[in-house]
Write an enzyme that holds these catalytic residues in place. Structure first.
Site, PDB file in Angstrom:
ATOM      1  CB  CYS A  95      -0.913  -0.033   1.227  1.00  0.00           C
ATOM      2  SG  CYS A  95      -1.784   1.492   1.553  1.00  0.00           S
ATOM      3  CB  CYS A  98       0.404   1.859   4.124  1.00  0.00           C
ATOM      4  SG  CYS A  98      -1.291   1.279   4.003  1.00  0.00           S
TER       5      CYS A  98
END
Length: 170
Positions: A95, A98
């Site tokens: 991600c 993230c």
């Protein structure tokens, strides 16, 4: 998330049947997919996909205020039973948002000089925790105080927004 888990299992089973290491002649048709079963910066040259595959292992930061959750019991012990407020960062290695939010959170937690702690939960490794806390999108950050969820947010936030979020928790 379920589709990713199914793809990982399919690739693992497919590659387990190959006789050589990933990238060998027998597995040449799937060299890029094999990296889905490894968590880290990249598979070592001797890596074989399957249940015995090596996984990246992260240890707690030196400050002790930031740690990776190892399992359900560890989560209960270090998050739910913690006397200090805890920020729980549900993230994934694949991600991109993230990877932006994680360092910002770590910086903000370090600024608090031990008033709060941060738990990092990789949803690929701890799907049960993600389901239990209704995490459907990453990054998701949950604020836990005295074992209760007091606030949460989804997505990337600026440092100013993170500071406001943390001040409410303290």
């Amino acid at each position: 998330m379920a589709q990713r888990l199914l793809l990982r299992r399919f690739v693992s089973v497919t590659l387990r049947g190959s006789s050589g290491p990933v990238g060998s002649r027998s597995s040449a048709r799937l060299p890029r997919l094999s990296s889905l079963s490894w968590h880290g910066t990249g598979p070592p040259s001797h890596h074989r996909a399957g249940p015995t595959a090596a996984r990246g292992f992260c240890v707690s930061h030196a400050s002790g205020g930031i740690f990776n959750v190892q399992d359900q019991a560890d989560f209960t012990d270090r998050v739910i039973n913690n006397e200090k407020p805890v920020l729980v960062d549900f993230h994934a290695t694949w991600c991109a948002p993230c990877r932006v939010l994680g360092p910002r959170l770590e910086k903000m937690v370090a600024k608090q000089q031990g008033k709060i702690v941060m738990a990092k939960v990789d949803i690929d490794d701890h799907t049960d925790l993600a389901l239990e806390y209704k995490v459907t999108v990453v990054p998701t950050v949950i604020a836990v105080k005295d074992g209760d969820i007091v606030d949460r947010f989804v997505g990337v936030k600026s440092e100013d927004d993170l500071e406001v979020f943390i001040k409410k928790l303290i």
